[in-house]
Enzyme design. Structure first.
Site, PDB file in Angstrom:
ATOM      1  N   HIS A 103       0.357  28.195 -19.813  1.00  0.00           N
ATOM      2  CA  HIS A 103      -0.392  29.505 -20.296  1.00  0.00           C
ATOM      3  C   HIS A 103      -0.597  30.556 -19.343  1.00  0.00           C
ATOM      4  O   HIS A 103      -0.786  30.052 -18.113  1.00  0.00           O
ATOM      5  CB  HIS A 103      -1.812  29.392 -20.983  1.00  0.00           C
ATOM      6  CG  HIS A 103      -2.845  28.418 -20.053  1.00  0.00           C
ATOM      7  ND1 HIS A 103      -2.471  27.077 -19.943  1.00  0.00           N
ATOM      8  CD2 HIS A 103      -3.647  28.731 -19.278  1.00  0.00           C
ATOM      9  CE1 HIS A 103      -3.332  26.797 -18.909  1.00  0.00           C
ATOM     10  NE2 HIS A 103      -4.116  27.576 -18.772  1.00  0.00           N
ATOM     11  N   HIS A 105      -3.194  33.592 -17.753  1.00  0.00           N
ATOM     12  CA  HIS A 105      -4.559  34.192 -18.176  1.00  0.00           C
ATOM     13  C   HIS A 105      -4.189  35.654 -18.002  1.00  0.00           C
ATOM     14  O   HIS A 105      -3.451  36.118 -17.034  1.00  0.00           O
ATOM     15  CB  HIS A 105      -5.577  33.682 -17.001  1.00  0.00           C
ATOM     16  CG  HIS A 105      -5.851  32.329 -17.187  1.00  0.00           C
ATOM     17  ND1 HIS A 105      -6.918  31.976 -17.720  1.00  0.00           N
ATOM     18  CD2 HIS A 105      -5.082  31.167 -16.921  1.00  0.00           C
ATOM     19  CE1 HIS A 105      -7.205  30.543 -17.447  1.00  0.00           C
ATOM     20  NE2 HIS A 105      -5.969  30.020 -16.995  1.00  0.00           N
TER      21      HIS A 105
HETATM   22  P1  5GP Z   1      -6.539  26.584 -16.629  1.00  0.00           P
HETATM   23  O1  5GP Z   1      -7.563  26.084 -15.645  1.00  0.00           O
HETATM   24  O2  5GP Z   1      -5.810  25.057 -17.304  1.00  0.00           O
HETATM   25  O3  5GP Z   1      -5.670  27.422 -16.477  1.00  0.00           O
HETATM   26  O4  5GP Z   1      -7.292  27.104 -17.753  1.00  0.00           O
HETATM   27  C1  5GP Z   1      -7.545  26.706 -19.195  1.00  0.00           C
HETATM   28  C2  5GP Z   1      -8.304  27.643 -19.751  1.00  0.00           C
HETATM   29  O5  5GP Z   1      -8.568  27.414 -21.157  1.00  0.00           O
HETATM   30  C3  5GP Z   1      -9.906  27.680 -19.390  1.00  0.00           C
HETATM   31  O6  5GP Z   1      -9.850  28.928 -18.728  1.00  0.00           O
HETATM   32  C4  5GP Z   1     -10.823  27.416 -20.563  1.00  0.00           C
HETATM   33  O7  5GP Z   1     -12.008  28.041 -20.692  1.00  0.00           O
HETATM   34  C5  5GP Z   1     -10.030  27.609 -21.900  1.00  0.00           C
HETATM   35  N1  5GP Z   1     -10.053  26.559 -22.831  1.00  0.00           N
HETATM   36  C6  5GP Z   1     -10.067  25.397 -22.836  1.00  0.00           C
HETATM   37  N2  5GP Z   1     -10.203  24.943 -23.797  1.00  0.00           N
HETATM   38  C7  5GP Z   1     -10.234  25.801 -24.836  1.00  0.00           C
HETATM   39  C8  5GP Z   1     -10.236  25.977 -26.135  1.00  0.00           C
HETATM   40  O8  5GP Z   1     -10.615  24.935 -27.167  1.00  0.00           O
HETATM   41  N3  5GP Z   1     -10.181  27.265 -26.910  1.00  0.00           N
HETATM   42  C9  5GP Z   1     -10.279  28.186 -26.211  1.00  0.00           C
HETATM   43  N4  5GP Z   1     -10.107  29.452 -26.665  1.00  0.00           N
HETATM   44  N5  5GP Z   1      -9.867  28.179 -24.701  1.00  0.00           N
HETATM   45  C10 5GP Z   1      -9.845  26.964 -24.119  1.00  0.00           C
END
Ligand code: 5GP
Ligand code: ZN
Length: 140
Positions: A103, A105
């Site tokens: 993903h 951001h």
């Molecule tokens: P990463 O650190 O893996 O790049 O970011 C994962 C992101 O996914 C985090 O910013 C977290 O807040 C978001 N996230 C995790 N679980 C969920 C969810 O169930 N729904 C949504 N909308 N965001 C999520």
């Protein structure tokens, strides 16, 4: 379906098994608000096909992801009056990745938002050239 897709929170969102605040969807890409936003409007742009990160994702999917990120980034500027945005992609646990489904951001930014940028270092004399040689050797 593979076990990792079965259990993946973003695959569950894509399948509609877990609710999300969706802002964009097409055949290949979905985008929804991050549940714990860094700034208001913090959006996750996600390919529907499950891969764990940038390194195991086909180029075509990456192209679709970047194209969608551009479109949504423009919408954040237009609709929220963001003065800019960060486009980030954590890869691997050490980088802060917690959801192992690729993903991007998109984090809307304002000069007044009080968020600081990452600390910068300096290379000692000759270190940058050595570093570049190491990286280049893996690119041949
Ligand atoms: P990463 O650190 O893996 O790049 O970011 C994962 C992101 O996914 C985090 O910013 C977290 O807040 C978001 N996230 C995790 N679980 C969920 C969810 O169930 N729904 C949504 N909308 N965001 C999520
Ligand atoms: Zn997934």
């Amino acid at each position: 379906m593979k076990q990792e897709q079965q259990n993946c929170i973003f695959c569950k969102i894509i399948r509609g098994e877990v609710p999300s605040t969706k802002v964009y969807e097409d055949e290949k890409i979905i985008a929804f608000l991050d549940i714990r936003p860094i700034t208001e409007g913090h959006t996750l742009v996600v390919p529907k096909a499950h891969t764990s990160g940038l390194l195991d994702t086909p180029g075509q999917t990456l192209a679709e992801l970047v194209f969608a990120a551009q479109k949504i980034g423009q919408a954040l500027v237009t609709s929220l009056g963001a003065e800019g945005f960060n486009l980030t992609c954590n890869n691997g646990k050490a980088s802060g990745q917690v959801v192992f489904h690729l993903h991007f951001h998109l984090i809307p930014r304002r000069a007044s938002d009080g968020l600081s940028s990452w600390p910068h270092r300096e290379y000692a004399l000759g270190e940058a050239e050595k570093m570049a040689e190491k990286i280049k050797s893996a690119l041949q």
